[in-house]
Scaffold this active site. Structure first.
Site, PDB file in Angstrom:
ATOM      1  N   SER A 564       0.845  -1.186   0.000  1.00  0.00           N
ATOM      2  CA  SER A 564       0.000   0.000   0.000  1.00  0.00           C
ATOM      3  C   SER A 564       0.887   1.244   0.000  1.00  0.00           C
ATOM      4  CB  SER A 564      -0.955  -0.033   1.196  1.00  0.00           C
ATOM      5  OG  SER A 564      -1.975   0.911   1.064  1.00  0.00           O
ATOM      6  N   ASP A 650      -9.642  -3.551  -5.627  1.00  0.00           N
ATOM      7  CA  ASP A 650      -9.106  -2.664  -4.592  1.00  0.00           C
ATOM      8  C   ASP A 650      -9.602  -1.243  -4.832  1.00  0.00           C
ATOM      9  OD1 ASP A 650      -7.599  -1.283  -2.733  1.00  0.00           O
ATOM     10  OD2 ASP A 650      -5.709  -2.243  -3.263  1.00  0.00           O
ATOM     11  N   HIS A 682      -8.315  -4.630  -1.239  1.00  0.00           N
ATOM     12  CA  HIS A 682      -7.049  -4.090  -0.762  1.00  0.00           C
ATOM     13  C   HIS A 682      -6.298  -5.078   0.134  1.00  0.00           C
ATOM     14  CE1 HIS A 682      -4.257  -0.826  -0.175  1.00  0.00           C
ATOM     15  NE2 HIS A 682      -4.367  -0.903   1.142  1.00  0.00           N
TER      16      HIS A 682
END
Length: 715
Positions: A564, A650, A682
């Site tokens: 991320s 995501d 995600h």
């Protein structure tokens, strides 16, 4: 987009798919950038989907020889995990609540059992592969709910105070939009009430007559709090709070005392809370402290000396690391009492109030701490532990009048352990330690702290763990260096069963606690965001150089990992210092950061401006972000092996970012692989076995990149 018939790209096993170049002009602040791969953003395009599938086929072909190792790692994770297991039951009302897993099933089963002795606060001890407690009642079986779906995630789970109704919400796409349902526990039947497209965190009011939930706007920002009357049509639901400022999200909760319902609106630097007496759920919420830019605060209700008080942890008035004050609940903007003053060496994180004591959580010297403050005593009593690195925190404490505190403890070498602390005596009751099957011996492993020196002289902590009998400090060994460094999120030392598959092959695992995280306090975060964001990247490079210079590893054996915002870190360090790494694993990586933060229509973008800056309206921020955004800074150098892992659904970091990045890397001859989960969000795939397979895939690649197994097939 192109018109006419689509011809999917066809790739031979060792021929990388080449994304077509379709120039797209982006112009801001008199700067023009030509993006050849913006067309990959259209996730509904057959051409885009065909390209992603071709990338997946190429990645599987290139890593085909790792399949035996992947299967071996998966088998190791599975063999070390107690598959039929039971969480430590949590007391709420007249029941013990717990979740259990069953061998062969992907998801948990949520249960409760009656408490036979209402006066006994001692939680039942869990041993072996215990199936459940006497009198068990299944509330929700996630395996049943997940049937027929490739993805399943539970976003809300709450019980009415009388214990007769269950509220739950599920996401079956991975896009973090949940559908709420209400179940009558006695019959197991759902009520007609169904509320789609909500965010996580719905709950009942104490009467059980109403539920409160939040919905999101087109940018996936939770922006509105609603009240729903059980049994009423959804179109009669009342919007009780709407946040028009696109920088702010909203959430709803209730104090442990069940006295107040709480709405919180917050950006990453500013918060505002509103309260409502929970006995009047249709009343009006009132503000605690009006929002003030760059001031954050959290509110907890306590009863001290018979008076309703609000405990407020805040960073106003120069209290950078936060301080704790109390105010009268009837007049929260009145006179404040100082309870814990600001300390530049201690980052105060939270306070939990109970009928007879407070629990305070904070950070000191880069580690989490837990302390108790009894109402009849003076000062804090900190819990002490005898390991050099650890993480501790309270959890599973819903009852207002409980005499014990449930807390968890873990370290790199100690599996997750759950205790009850008897507050009156200080006695610790060991309730359960995460089982590690197959004869795990913690004495075989060493954990230690190192300090790197950053470019500006700042000392940056590094946490390491390795097997004593396989690694000798000073003799280089394969090393995986993990980093994150954003949102003041701290990466604390913790145990991982899957990680043993690396350590037991002679690999060192390390965490670089870089600026932008919160390990060393609020200033640590503030000097790694917006116009100081490059510190995050250069700190990680300094940590890599330190483990090399200190003799722990070599560039040919060092692999970096981040996900991320940590994936942005991976992309940035790949450009800054590719010569230091043999491989880089980037999971759901935020590598096209400038493009995303320039577009306020994308999910969560405006909220992110407090973290990264606003490049849309600020030329300095634009230039600064462009100087480090990975996609814009790919250059003709010798890159390490790169694996980018992403998910099609995501909503936080869109799959298009790593897809563009890999395409750009291929232009300069980099050996980069892209793996896209086509039915996930995600957090990656859902289901524990699927997650183990995903982790095994990544770890096999890491071992190969570090030289412990061939990284690609030559056949």
């Amino acid at each position: 987009m192109t018109s006419g018939p689509i011809t999917p790209p066809v790739a031979a096993p060792h021929t990388a798919p080449l994304a077509a170049k379709k120039p797209h002009r982006r112009e801001h602040h008199n700067d023009v950038y030509i993006d050849d791969y913006e067309w990959l953003r259209d996730k509904d395009s057959p051409e885009v989907l065909a390209h992603l599938e071709a990338e997946n086929s190429y990645t599987m072909a290139r890593t085909q020889n790792q399949e035996p190792l992947r299967q071996q790692i998966f088998d190791e994770i599975k063999s070390r995990t107690q598959e039929t297991d039971l969480s430590v039951p949590v007391r709420r009302g007249n029941y013990w609540y717990y979740t259990r897993t069953v061998e062969g099933q992907e998801y948990g089963i949520h249960c409760r059992a009656p408490i036979n002795d209402q006066g006994d606060w001692a939680a039942p001890l869990i041993s072996g592969d215990q199936i459940g407690l006497a009198g068990e009642q299944i509330l929700l079986d996630d395996n049943v709910e997940a049937e027929g779906h490739d993805f399943f995630s539970l976003g809300s789970f709450d019980l009415s105070d009388d214990g007769t109704q269950l509220l739950y919400a599920v996401d079956i796409e991975g896009d973090e939009r949940y559908t709420i349902r209400i179940r009558t526990i006695a019959t197991g039947e759902n009520l007609p009430d169904t509320i789609p497209n909500t965010s996580a965190g719905a709950l009942f009011d104490p009467s059980g007559r109403y539920l409160f939930y939040t919905t999101v706007d087109d940018a996936w920002r939770p922006d509105t709090v609603w009240r729903h009357e059980i049994g009423a049509a959804r179109d009669t639901d009342t919007s009780i709070f709407h946040e028009p400022d696109e920088r702010f999200w909203v959430g709803v909760g209730i104090t442990r005392s069940r006295k107040f319902l709480v709405i919180e609106a917050g950006s990453s630097v500013t918060t505002e809370s509103w309260l409502l007496d929970a006995s009047d759920p249709t009343g009006d919420f009132t503000v605690v402290w009006p929002r003030h830019d760059n001031t954050e605060y959290d509110v907890e209700h306590a009863i001290i000396d018979g008076e309703d008080r609000l405990l407020i942890v805040h960073n106003g008035g120069g209290a950078v690391n936060f301080e704790l004050v109390s105010v009268a609940a009837r007049d929260p903007q009145g006179t404040q009492r100082m309870l814990l003053p600001h300390d530049p060496q201690i980052r105060l994180e939270s306070v939990d109030a109970f009928a007879d004591f407070l629990v305070v959580e904070y950070r000191r010297d880069g580690l989490t701490r837990l302390a108790i403050d009894r109402h009849d005593a003076k000062g804090l009593t900190e819990l002490e532990f005898d390991e050099p690195l650890f993480a501790v925190g309270s959890a599973g404490n819903p009852e207002w009048t409980q005499p014990t505190i449930r807390f968890g403890f873990t370290s790199f070498v100690t599996p997750s352990t759950v205790y009850d602390l008897v507050v009156a005596t200080g006695e610790r009751r060991l309730l359960k330690q995460q089982p590690v099957l197959g004869g795990y011996d913690p004495t075989l492993y060493e954990q230690r702290r190192e300090w790197a020196t950053a470019k500006d002289g700042t000392r940056v902590p590094i946490s390491l763990v390795y097997r004593r009998d396989l690694v000798t400090p000073g003799t280089p060994a394969p090393t995986l260096l993990y980093g994150y460094g954003s949102y003041e999120h701290s990466i604390d030392p913790g145990f991982g069963i899957a990680r043993l598959s690396l350590l037991d092959r002679g690999m060192i695992f390390a965490i670089a606690h870089v600026r932008g995280g919160g390990e060393l306090g609020r200033t640590w975060y503030e000097t790694g965001k917006t116009l100081t964001k490059r510190n995050t990247f250069t700190d990680f490079v300094s940590c890599a150089r330190h483990v090399i210079d200190a003799g722990f590893t070599t560039p040919d054996q060092l692999v970096a990992e981040g996900g991320s915002a940590g994936g942005l870190l991976m992309g940035a360090v790949a450009n800054l210092a590719p010569e230091l790494f043999a491989g880089i694993l980037a999971e759901v990586p935020f590598v096209d950061a400038l493009t995303s933060i320039l577009d306020p229509s994308l999910p969560l973008t405006v909220i992110e401006w407090d973290e990264w800056g606003d490049p849309l309206h600020d030329a300095e921020v634009y230039a600064y972000m462009k100087s480090y955004s990975p996609v814009e800074n790919v250059r003709a150098v010798a890159y390490p092996l790169i694996l980018a892992v992403t998910s099609l659904n995501d909503t936080r970091v869109l799959y298009v970012e790593p897809a563009k990045w890999v395409a750009k890397l291929r232009e300069v001859g980099a050996d980069a692989l892209l793996k896209t989960e086509m039915s996930a969000g995600h957090g990656g795939v859902s289901g524990r076995y699927s997650a183990w397979h995903e982790r095994a895939f990544n770890y096999a690649w890491v071992l190969g990149a570090a030289g412990l197994n061939p990284s690609e097939s030559d056949s």
